[in-house]
Design an enzyme around this catalytic site. Structure first.
Site, PDB file in Angstrom:
ATOM      1  N   HIS A  47     -43.889  -6.390  -1.474  1.00  0.00           N
ATOM      2  CA  HIS A  47     -42.246  -6.837  -1.575  1.00  0.00           C
ATOM      3  C   HIS A  47     -41.917  -7.258  -0.195  1.00  0.00           C
ATOM      4  CE1 HIS A  47     -41.415  -4.656  -5.560  1.00  0.00           C
ATOM      5  NE2 HIS A  47     -42.238  -3.861  -5.037  1.00  0.00           N
ATOM      6  N   LEU A  48     -41.703  -8.726  -0.049  1.00  0.00           N
ATOM      7  CA  LEU A  48     -41.312  -9.447   1.120  1.00  0.00           C
ATOM      8  C   LEU A  48     -39.949  -9.825   1.024  1.00  0.00           C
ATOM      9  CD1 LEU A  48     -44.322 -12.055   1.393  1.00  0.00           C
ATOM     10  CD2 LEU A  48     -43.662 -10.004   2.827  1.00  0.00           C
ATOM     11  N   ARG A  49     -39.201  -9.563   0.097  1.00  0.00           N
ATOM     12  CA  ARG A  49     -37.429  -9.587   0.084  1.00  0.00           C
ATOM     13  C   ARG A  49     -37.476 -11.373   0.385  1.00  0.00           C
ATOM     14  NH1 ARG A  49     -37.992  -5.047  -2.589  1.00  0.00           N
ATOM     15  NH2 ARG A  49     -37.639  -3.225  -1.338  1.00  0.00           N
ATOM     16  N   ALA A  59     -35.316   3.333  -3.938  1.00  0.00           N
ATOM     17  CA  ALA A  59     -36.632   3.751  -4.035  1.00  0.00           C
ATOM     18  C   ALA A  59     -37.376   2.566  -3.288  1.00  0.00           C
ATOM     19  CB  ALA A  59     -37.173   3.637  -5.461  1.00  0.00           C
ATOM     20  N   ASN A  88     -39.273  -9.177  -7.605  1.00  0.00           N
ATOM     21  CA  ASN A  88     -37.917  -8.698  -7.962  1.00  0.00           C
ATOM     22  C   ASN A  88     -36.642  -8.866  -6.889  1.00  0.00           C
ATOM     23  OD1 ASN A  88     -39.165  -7.135  -5.956  1.00  0.00           O
ATOM     24  ND2 ASN A  88     -38.144  -5.103  -6.697  1.00  0.00           N
ATOM     25  N   HIS A  95     -36.330  -1.371   2.527  1.00  0.00           N
ATOM     26  CA  HIS A  95     -34.697  -1.096   2.529  1.00  0.00           C
ATOM     27  C   HIS A  95     -34.237  -0.754   3.696  1.00  0.00           C
ATOM     28  CE1 HIS A  95     -34.827  -1.368  -2.092  1.00  0.00           C
ATOM     29  NE2 HIS A  95     -35.879  -0.580  -1.905  1.00  0.00           N
ATOM     30  N   HIS A 119     -50.237  -6.055  -4.060  1.00  0.00           N
ATOM     31  CA  HIS A 119     -48.690  -5.622  -4.585  1.00  0.00           C
ATOM     32  C   HIS A 119     -47.827  -5.414  -3.246  1.00  0.00           C
ATOM     33  CE1 HIS A 119     -45.972  -3.274  -7.351  1.00  0.00           C
ATOM     34  NE2 HIS A 119     -45.218  -3.576  -5.978  1.00  0.00           N
ATOM     35  N   ASP A 132     -47.455  -1.723  -1.921  1.00  0.00           N
ATOM     36  CA  ASP A 132     -46.266  -1.707  -2.451  1.00  0.00           C
ATOM     37  C   ASP A 132     -45.115  -1.331  -1.219  1.00  0.00           C
ATOM     38  OD1 ASP A 132     -44.119  -1.436  -4.207  1.00  0.00           O
ATOM     39  OD2 ASP A 132     -44.507   0.556  -4.936  1.00  0.00           O
ATOM     40  N   LEU A 181     -40.720   4.737  -6.260  1.00  0.00           N
ATOM     41  CA  LEU A 181     -40.923   4.552  -7.650  1.00  0.00           C
ATOM     42  C   LEU A 181     -42.540   3.837  -7.620  1.00  0.00           C
ATOM     43  CD1 LEU A 181     -37.600   3.997  -9.043  1.00  0.00           C
ATOM     44  CD2 LEU A 181     -39.239   6.250  -9.210  1.00  0.00           C
ATOM     45  N   LYS A 234     -45.567 -10.423 -13.753  1.00  0.00           N
ATOM     46  CA  LYS A 234     -44.912  -9.187 -13.546  1.00  0.00           C
ATOM     47  C   LYS A 234     -43.985  -8.452 -14.623  1.00  0.00           C
ATOM     48  CE  LYS A 234     -44.472  -5.110 -11.635  1.00  0.00           C
ATOM     49  NZ  LYS A 234     -44.585  -4.323 -10.172  1.00  0.00           N
ATOM     50  N   HIS A 270     -49.722   0.366  -8.716  1.00  0.00           N
ATOM     51  CA  HIS A 270     -49.154   1.691  -7.937  1.00  0.00           C
ATOM     52  C   HIS A 270     -49.237   2.782  -8.923  1.00  0.00           C
ATOM     53  CE1 HIS A 270     -45.669   0.435 -10.097  1.00  0.00           C
ATOM     54  NE2 HIS A 270     -45.299  -0.241  -9.150  1.00  0.00           N
ATOM     55  N   HIS A 281     -45.656  -2.566 -14.028  1.00  0.00           N
ATOM     56  CA  HIS A 281     -44.890  -1.466 -13.554  1.00  0.00           C
ATOM     57  C   HIS A 281     -45.048  -0.534 -14.649  1.00  0.00           C
ATOM     58  CE1 HIS A 281     -42.050   1.051 -10.696  1.00  0.00           C
ATOM     59  NE2 HIS A 281     -42.170   1.488 -11.880  1.00  0.00           N
TER      60      HIS A 281
END
Ligand code: NCD
Ligand code: ZN
Length: 350
Positions: free
Chosen positions: A20-22, A268, A46, A256, A18, A252, A224, A104, A179, A141
């Protein structure tokens, strides 16, 4: 006495189930950190706008591969963002073509960039039925979003109100509760061995809610699902070190910029990719279970996803505390790296 302490540990290359690579500048800055230690990652969809179709996942995958350092064989495993308009045939085709590994599910409004998520779960039944038929996992989620449910109870209520009905209607659907943050989720996964697993993040093994709220408000620990009380953290550690194949690592890691974290309504997400393996070695060593680390990071996840474990290995070496950077620079601004609050003695050997 239990013999000499371990100071070197070789394990199969870990995967991150899990992540997030953006996109854009942030992607280019963070992807090398995951690729340095991990073989594969389940990449969250996302973005704004979200990665919904097979074509969008294929294009995003291309941008990730371009952001990797020369010679890296890091493999992004793509996910599709489930919306009420998702086409079951597109999902099935993306899976058959090897473009998408999982779908997802974000309840609408649950977290960062989840506005396109699901409100009416009946509307996504045809997609879930198709996924059950083809054996494609659903990453969940697991938080309800109702304003009247206390934020610390949202995972537990989700299990009762949403997850149980989905799994009852569709027992063949393979589900990853992502998560997990509560004893309740750990118990639910343990008690329901069929077609169910859970990922646990680095930070939820280390912090409880005091880290966010006691002695001053600390936005860099806000993520989150929000960290819960200490008894829940202990339950997560027990699950992670147990060797039980249904629990595996999903960092996760969710970068940011500091500017976005420190706004009056800050985002978050905790960026942990650079220090995750060092943090986990400390957690497992403290628990006297260093030898179980490989199951959690490198074996249980592939087994659930029906993929072979990585053939390559990494070696963790214990030494003087790491002097790692507290921030990484990106063209969008600085991003703070997760600080576990204790010294990190383990590093991944280059
Ligand atoms: C994630 C993000 O920033 O995209 N944030 C987080 O706190 N974990 C979204 C998510 O996984 O909930
Ligand atoms: Zn996430």
């Amino acid at each position: 006495m239990s013999g000499d302490p371990i100071t070197r540990l070789t394990l199969r290359r870990p995967d991150d189930w899990h992540l997030h690579l953006r996109d854009g500048a942030m992607l280019r800055a963070v992807a090398p950190h995951s690729a340095a230690h991990f073989g594969r990652a389940i990449v969250m969809p996302n973005l704004v706008p979200p990665v919904v179709t097979g074509a969008e996942a294929l294009a995003y995958r291309g941008r990730i591969l371009e952001a990797l350092p020369e010679g890296s064989d890091f493999e992004p495993l793509m996910t599709l963002y489930l919306t009420e308009d998702t086409d079951p045939a597109d999902v099935a085709a993306a899976h058959a073509e090897g473009i998408a590994t999982a779908v997802k599910l974000y309840p609408a409004g649950a977290t960062t960039n989840s506005a396109s998520g699901v409100r009416d779960f009946d509307k996504v039944r045809p997609v879930l039925d198709k996924m059950a038929e083809i054996g494609m996992p659903l990453c969940v989620h697991g938080e309800v979003t109702n304003a009247d449910i206390d934020i610390f109870d949202r995972e537990k209520v989700f299990i009762d109100k949403v997850l149980k009905p989905i799994r009852k209607a569709n027992p063949d659907l393979r589900v990853v509760m992502e998560h997990v943050t509560t004893q309740d989720a750990v118990d639910y996964v343990r008690d329901n061995p069929r077609n169910l697993a859970a990922t646990i993040t680095t930070h939820h093994l280390i912090i409880n809610r005091n880290a966010i709220l006691a002695g001053g408000i600390r936005p860099h620990y806000y993520c989150l699902p929000v960290a819960k009380r200490e008894t829940h953290r202990v339950a997560l550690v027990q699950a992670a070190i147990s060797g039980d194949g249904r629990f595996f690592l999903g960092t996760d890691s969710a970068p940011h910029t500091d500017a976005r974290k420190l706004e009056p309504c800050g985002c978050a997400g905790i960026f942990s990719a650079p220090v995750t393996m060092s943090c986990l070695a400390e957690v497992f060593e403290t628990a006297g279970r260093l030898k179980q680390l490989e199951r959690f990071t490198s074996l249980n996840g592939p087994a659930f996803y029906k993929l072979p474990p990585n053939e390559e290995t990494i070696t963790l070496v214990k030494g003087d505390p790491l002097e790692g950077p507290a921030h990484i620079g990106t063209d969008d601004g600085a991003v703070t790296v997760f600080d576990p609050g204790f010294p990190l003695h383990w590093r991944v050997e280059a």
